[in-house]
Design a protein around this motif. Structure first.
Motif, short mmCIF file in Angstrom:
data_model
loop_
_atom_site.label_atom_id
_atom_site.label_comp_id
_atom_site.label_asym_id
_atom_site.label_seq_id
_atom_site.Cartn_x
_atom_site.Cartn_y
_atom_site.Cartn_z
N UNK A 96 0.85 -1.19 0.00
CA UNK A 96 0.00 0.00 0.00
C UNK A 96 0.88 1.24 0.00
N UNK A 97 0.69 2.15 -0.97
CA UNK A 97 1.51 3.35 -1.03
C UNK A 97 1.19 4.32 0.11
N UNK A 98 2.23 5.05 0.51
CA UNK A 98 2.11 6.04 1.57
C UNK A 98 2.58 7.38 1.02
N UNK A 99 1.86 8.46 1.36
CA UNK A 99 2.20 9.80 0.89
C UNK A 99 3.50 10.26 1.55
N UNK A 100 4.39 10.81 0.74
CA UNK A 100 5.67 11.29 1.26
C UNK A 100 5.54 12.65 1.95
N UNK A 101 4.47 13.40 1.71
CA UNK A 101 4.27 14.71 2.31
C UNK A 101 3.60 14.63 3.68
N UNK A 102 2.43 13.94 3.73
CA UNK A 102 1.64 13.92 4.96
C UNK A 102 1.61 12.56 5.64
N UNK A 103 2.11 11.53 4.98
CA UNK A 103 2.09 10.18 5.56
C UNK A 103 0.76 9.48 5.43
N UNK A 104 -0.18 10.07 4.70
CA UNK A 104 -1.51 9.48 4.52
C UNK A 104 -1.47 8.23 3.63
N UNK A 108 -4.50 7.15 2.17
CA UNK A 108 -5.65 7.24 1.28
C UNK A 108 -5.18 7.80 -0.07
N UNK A 109 -4.77 6.92 -0.95
CA UNK A 109 -4.19 7.29 -2.24
C UNK A 109 -5.15 6.87 -3.35
N UNK A 110 -5.45 7.82 -4.24
CA UNK A 110 -6.30 7.51 -5.39
C UNK A 110 -5.40 7.19 -6.59
N UNK A 111 -5.53 5.98 -7.10
CA UNK A 111 -4.73 5.54 -8.24
C UNK A 111 -5.63 5.44 -9.45
N UNK A 112 -5.30 6.22 -10.50
CA UNK A 112 -6.06 6.20 -11.74
C UNK A 112 -5.18 5.57 -12.81
N UNK A 113 -5.44 4.30 -13.11
CA UNK A 113 -4.61 3.55 -14.06
C UNK A 113 -4.75 4.08 -15.48
N UNK A 114 -5.91 4.63 -15.86
CA UNK A 114 -6.09 5.11 -17.22
C UNK A 114 -5.25 6.35 -17.50
N UNK A 115 -5.07 7.21 -16.50
CA UNK A 115 -4.22 8.38 -16.66
C UNK A 115 -2.79 8.10 -16.25
N UNK A 116 -2.57 7.05 -15.48
CA UNK A 116 -1.23 6.69 -15.05
C UNK A 116 -0.70 7.55 -13.92
N UNK A 117 -1.60 7.95 -12.98
CA UNK A 117 -1.11 8.75 -11.87
C UNK A 117 -1.68 8.27 -10.54
#
Length: 178
Positions: A1-9, A11-20
Protein backbone atom coordinates in the motif's frame (compact mmCIF):
# COMPACT_ATOMS: atom_id res chain seq x y z
CA UNK A 1 0.00 0.00 0.00
CA UNK A 2 1.51 3.35 -1.03
CA UNK A 3 2.11 6.04 1.57
CA UNK A 4 2.20 9.80 0.89
CA UNK A 5 5.67 11.29 1.26
CA UNK A 6 4.27 14.71 2.31
CA UNK A 7 1.64 13.92 4.96
CA UNK A 8 2.09 10.18 5.56
CA UNK A 9 -1.51 9.48 4.52
CA UNK A 10 -2.51 6.11 3.13
CA UNK A 11 -5.65 7.24 1.28
CA UNK A 12 -4.19 7.29 -2.24
CA UNK A 13 -6.30 7.51 -5.39
CA UNK A 14 -4.73 5.54 -8.24
CA UNK A 15 -6.06 6.20 -11.74
CA UNK A 16 -4.61 3.55 -14.06
CA UNK A 17 -6.09 5.11 -17.22
CA UNK A 18 -4.22 8.38 -16.66
CA UNK A 19 -1.23 6.69 -15.05
CA UNK A 20 -1.11 8.75 -11.87
CA UNK A 21 -1.48 8.41 -8.10
CA UNK A 22 -2.67 11.30 -5.88
CA UNK A 23 -2.94 11.60 -2.09
CA UNK A 24 -6.55 12.38 -1.15
CA UNK A 25 -5.62 14.14 2.12
CA UNK A 26 -3.06 16.69 0.87
CA UNK A 27 -3.33 16.48 -2.96
CA UNK A 28 0.30 15.50 -3.45
CA UNK A 29 0.93 13.76 -6.78
CA UNK A 30 2.89 10.60 -5.99
CA UNK A 31 3.15 9.21 -9.53
CA UNK A 32 2.31 10.61 -12.94
CA UNK A 33 2.61 9.34 -16.49
CA UNK A 34 3.39 5.84 -15.36
CA UNK A 35 3.38 3.08 -17.91
CA UNK A 36 0.45 0.75 -17.44
CA UNK A 37 -0.03 -2.71 -18.86
CA UNK A 38 -3.82 -2.54 -19.00
CA UNK A 39 -5.74 -2.42 -22.24
CA UNK A 40 -8.29 0.39 -22.37
CA UNK A 41 -10.68 1.34 -25.13
CA UNK A 42 -12.15 4.68 -26.20
CA UNK A 43 -15.36 5.25 -28.12
CA UNK A 44 -15.41 7.75 -30.99
CA UNK A 45 -18.29 9.95 -32.16
CA UNK A 46 -19.47 7.33 -34.66
CA UNK A 47 -19.87 4.66 -31.98
CA UNK A 48 -16.73 2.71 -32.93
CA UNK A 49 -14.13 1.77 -30.38
CA UNK A 50 -10.34 1.83 -30.54
CA UNK A 51 -7.48 0.80 -28.31
CA UNK A 52 -5.93 3.61 -26.25
CA UNK A 53 -2.18 3.65 -25.79
CA UNK A 54 0.89 2.41 -27.54
CA UNK A 55 2.83 -0.83 -27.47
CA UNK A 56 6.10 -0.57 -25.53
CA UNK A 57 8.48 -3.46 -25.90
CA UNK A 58 10.44 -4.86 -22.98
CA UNK A 59 13.61 -4.69 -25.07
CA UNK A 60 14.50 -1.17 -26.27
CA UNK A 61 14.54 -0.60 -30.01
CA UNK A 62 12.28 -3.53 -30.86
CA UNK A 63 8.58 -2.94 -31.22
CA UNK A 64 7.55 -6.25 -32.64
CA UNK A 65 3.94 -6.96 -33.45
CA UNK A 66 2.29 -3.56 -33.54
CA UNK A 67 3.49 -1.13 -36.18
CA UNK A 68 6.96 -0.25 -37.29
CA UNK A 69 9.97 0.71 -35.24
CA UNK A 70 10.96 3.53 -37.59
CA UNK A 71 8.98 5.83 -39.84
CA UNK A 72 8.78 4.92 -43.51
CA UNK A 73 10.94 7.89 -44.49
CA UNK A 74 13.71 6.72 -42.17
CA UNK A 75 13.52 3.27 -43.75
CA UNK A 76 13.61 4.85 -47.22
CA UNK A 77 16.68 6.90 -46.24
CA UNK A 78 18.49 3.83 -44.89
CA UNK A 79 17.66 1.72 -47.95
CA UNK A 80 18.62 4.58 -50.24
CA UNK A 81 22.02 5.02 -48.61
CA UNK A 82 22.70 1.31 -48.86
CA UNK A 83 21.69 1.13 -52.53
CA UNK A 84 23.61 4.31 -53.39
CA UNK A 85 26.80 2.90 -51.89
CA UNK A 86 26.33 -0.36 -53.81
CA UNK A 87 25.71 1.37 -57.15
CA UNK A 88 28.53 3.86 -56.57
CA UNK A 89 30.92 0.99 -55.80
CA UNK A 90 29.90 -0.80 -59.00
CA UNK A 91 30.58 2.39 -61.00
CA UNK A 92 33.78 3.15 -59.02
CA UNK A 93 32.59 6.55 -57.87
CA UNK A 94 34.33 8.49 -55.08
CA UNK A 95 32.92 8.94 -51.58
CA UNK A 96 32.03 12.59 -52.18
CA UNK A 97 29.83 11.47 -55.10
CA UNK A 98 28.00 9.11 -52.74
CA UNK A 99 27.52 11.86 -50.15
CA UNK A 100 26.13 14.26 -52.74
CA UNK A 101 23.82 11.54 -54.09
CA UNK A 102 22.62 10.82 -50.54
CA UNK A 103 21.71 14.49 -50.12
CA UNK A 104 19.81 14.45 -53.42
CA UNK A 105 18.03 11.24 -52.39
CA UNK A 106 16.96 12.90 -49.11
CA UNK A 107 15.52 15.78 -51.13
CA UNK A 108 13.75 13.32 -53.43
CA UNK A 109 12.19 11.55 -50.44
CA UNK A 110 11.13 14.83 -48.83
CA UNK A 111 9.44 15.94 -52.07
CA UNK A 112 7.76 12.50 -52.51
CA UNK A 113 9.67 11.89 -55.74
CA UNK A 114 10.12 8.20 -54.86
CA UNK A 115 6.41 7.46 -54.80
CA UNK A 116 5.42 5.37 -57.79
CA UNK A 117 9.00 4.90 -58.95
CA UNK A 118 11.46 2.09 -58.43
CA UNK A 119 14.02 2.96 -55.79
CA UNK A 120 16.86 1.77 -58.03
CA UNK A 121 15.78 4.22 -60.74
CA UNK A 122 15.61 7.16 -58.32
CA UNK A 123 19.03 6.25 -56.90
CA UNK A 124 20.49 6.02 -60.40
CA UNK A 125 18.98 9.44 -61.18
CA UNK A 126 20.58 10.90 -58.03
CA UNK A 127 24.01 9.49 -58.85
CA UNK A 128 23.67 10.45 -62.51
CA UNK A 129 22.79 14.05 -61.55
CA UNK A 130 25.88 14.22 -59.32
CA UNK A 131 28.05 12.82 -62.12
CA UNK A 132 26.68 15.39 -64.58
CA UNK A 133 27.36 18.18 -62.09
CA UNK A 134 30.89 16.91 -61.43
CA UNK A 135 31.42 16.30 -65.17
CA UNK A 136 32.58 12.70 -64.77
CA UNK A 137 32.72 10.32 -67.72
CA UNK A 138 29.69 8.28 -66.60
CA UNK A 139 26.74 8.16 -68.97
CA UNK A 140 23.19 6.99 -68.38
CA UNK A 141 23.92 3.82 -70.33
CA UNK A 142 26.55 2.91 -67.69
CA UNK A 143 23.88 2.98 -65.00
CA UNK A 144 21.57 0.98 -67.24
CA UNK A 145 24.25 -1.69 -67.70
CA UNK A 146 24.92 -2.01 -63.96
CA UNK A 147 21.23 -2.12 -63.02
CA UNK A 148 20.30 -4.35 -65.97
CA UNK A 149 17.39 -2.11 -66.87
CA UNK A 150 16.20 -0.17 -69.91
CA UNK A 151 18.03 3.13 -70.41
CA UNK A 152 14.75 4.83 -71.39
CA UNK A 153 13.15 3.86 -68.08
CA UNK A 154 16.09 5.42 -66.25
CA UNK A 155 15.74 8.54 -68.35
CA UNK A 156 12.10 8.89 -67.31
CA UNK A 157 13.17 8.87 -63.65
CA UNK A 158 15.56 11.79 -64.00
CA UNK A 159 15.26 14.23 -61.14
CA UNK A 160 13.06 17.30 -61.66
CA UNK A 161 15.70 19.99 -61.04
CA UNK A 162 13.33 22.88 -60.47
CA UNK A 163 11.31 20.98 -57.88
CA UNK A 164 14.36 19.93 -55.88
CA UNK A 165 16.28 23.17 -56.36
CA UNK A 166 19.18 21.40 -58.10
CA UNK A 167 21.33 23.10 -60.72
CA UNK A 168 22.40 20.57 -63.34
CA UNK A 169 25.01 20.61 -66.06
CA UNK A 170 24.08 19.60 -69.59
CA UNK A 171 22.32 16.26 -69.97
CA UNK A 172 25.00 14.51 -72.10
CA UNK A 173 28.55 15.47 -73.08
CA UNK A 174 28.84 16.98 -76.55
CA UNK A 175 31.85 16.42 -78.81
CA UNK A 176 33.05 19.49 -80.64
CA UNK A 177 34.04 19.14 -84.27
CA UNK A 178 36.59 21.67 -85.42
Amino acid sequence: MPVCSQCGGTDIEIDASRGDAVCIQCGNVLEENTIVNEVTFAQDAGGGSSVVGQFVSATPGRNVGLGFNRESREVAFANGQRHISQLAAALRLADHHQEAANRLFHLAVQHNFIQGRKTQHVIAACLYTVCRREKTAHLLIDYSDVLQTNVYLLGKSSLPSRTLGVVEASAQPVLKTS
